[in-house]
Design a protein around this motif. Structure first.
Motif, PDB file in Angstrom:
ATOM      1  N   PHE A  44       0.451  -0.895   0.033  1.00 38.04           N
ATOM      2  CA  PHE A  44       0.410   0.242   0.271  1.00 38.04           C
ATOM      3  C   PHE A  44       0.737   1.156  -0.070  1.00 38.04           C
ATOM      4  O   PHE A  44       0.461   2.489  -0.696  1.00 38.04           O
ATOM      5  N   LYS A  47       1.566   1.382  -3.816  1.00 34.93           N
ATOM      6  CA  LYS A  47       0.515   1.385  -4.415  1.00 34.93           C
ATOM      7  C   LYS A  47       0.357   2.906  -4.207  1.00 34.93           C
ATOM      8  O   LYS A  47      -0.577   3.273  -5.345  1.00 34.93           O
ATOM      9  N   THR A  48       0.253   3.415  -3.294  1.00 35.12           N
ATOM     10  CA  THR A  48      -0.655   5.370  -2.769  1.00 35.12           C
ATOM     11  C   THR A  48       0.772   6.644  -3.624  1.00 35.12           C
ATOM     12  O   THR A  48       0.338   7.368  -2.805  1.00 35.12           O
ATOM     13  N   THR A  49       1.897   5.729  -3.780  1.00 28.41           N
ATOM     14  CA  THR A  49       2.838   6.445  -3.980  1.00 28.41           C
ATOM     15  C   THR A  49       3.491   6.366  -5.178  1.00 28.41           C
ATOM     16  O   THR A  49       2.873   6.179  -6.383  1.00 28.41           O
ATOM     17  N   ASP A  52       1.324   4.070  -7.914  1.00 28.19           N
ATOM     18  CA  ASP A  52      -0.326   4.395  -8.556  1.00 28.19           C
ATOM     19  C   ASP A  52      -0.753   3.915  -9.306  1.00 28.19           C
ATOM     20  O   ASP A  52      -2.246   3.187  -9.452  1.00 28.19           O
ATOM     21  N   LEU A 125     -11.809   5.041  -4.666  1.00 31.25           N
ATOM     22  CA  LEU A 125     -10.740   4.716  -4.548  1.00 31.25           C
ATOM     23  C   LEU A 125     -10.855   3.803  -3.050  1.00 31.25           C
ATOM     24  O   LEU A 125     -10.349   2.649  -3.621  1.00 31.25           O
ATOM     25  N   HIS A 129      -9.292   0.532  -2.582  1.00 28.30           N
ATOM     26  CA  HIS A 129      -7.940  -0.402  -1.349  1.00 28.30           C
ATOM     27  C   HIS A 129      -8.567  -1.713  -1.138  1.00 28.30           C
ATOM     28  O   HIS A 129      -7.877  -2.926  -0.931  1.00 28.30           O
TER      29      HIS A 129
END
Length: 173
Positions: A44, A47-49, A52, A125, A129
């Motif tokens: 995560f 995936k979020t930085t 992505d 979103l 997730h």
């Protein structure tokens, strides 16, 4: 008091014999829990930085890092009394089994994303997730864990070799 003694003193006496009987699996499961948390945090985080747009790549990298940690912990703790192979042979088998498990881990995430299309814009979103977590981190990890437990005991750290092979010198290991 040693940490293991402290932990054992906290376990109810009614279930302690079962835990002792399955100590190898308990150690394997604890290593799995630790590497699960490591994989999830790394996944995560990437995936979020920085990744992505590439969730499969992020999950693969996170799983690869956790696999290296898993090898060290499993070899030195979970299966310390098993084995008997040279370290190179054992490591090769461990990483081969783990590579197969990595593929198994990716199947539910890939199905979620690319077959069931559980991603934005079809989901929020947060929904994306949650779907990624359940499919990749939960289902994929459980499937791969079952495979690894069986394969590690059968091929990587077998008891037969620990009992049958003569002791090797440190140079051979």
């Amino acid at each position: 008091m040693a940490p293991s003694e402290w932990l054992v003193s906290r376990i109810p006496e009614s279930i302690l014999p079962r835990i002792i009987a399955y100590a190898g699996f308990v150690r394997f499961a604890l290593v799995g829990l630790f590497t699960f948390i490591l994989t999830t945090v790394l996944f995560f985080g990437m995936k979020t930085t920085v990744l992505d747009e590439k969730p499969i790549t992020a999950f693969s990298i996170a799983t690869l890092i956790a696999t290296v940690v898993s090898y060290v912990l499993n070899r030195e703790w979970s299966f310390a009394e098993r084995g008997g192979r040279s370290k190179r042979h054992e490591a090769s088998l461990f990483f081969l089994v783990s590579a197969i498990a990595l593929g198994i881990t990716q199947i539910p995430l890939a199905l979620s994303r690319y077959v069931f299309d559980l991603q934005a814009p079809n989901l929020s979103l947060v929904g994306e997730h949650v779907a990624d977590f359940i499919s990749g981190s939960v289902l994929g990890t459980l499937l791969a864990m079952a495979f690894r437990w069986w394969a590690f005991r059968k091929w990587v750290f077998p008891t037969e070799l620990a009992d049958a092979e003569p002791e090797q010198s440190e140079v051979d290991r």
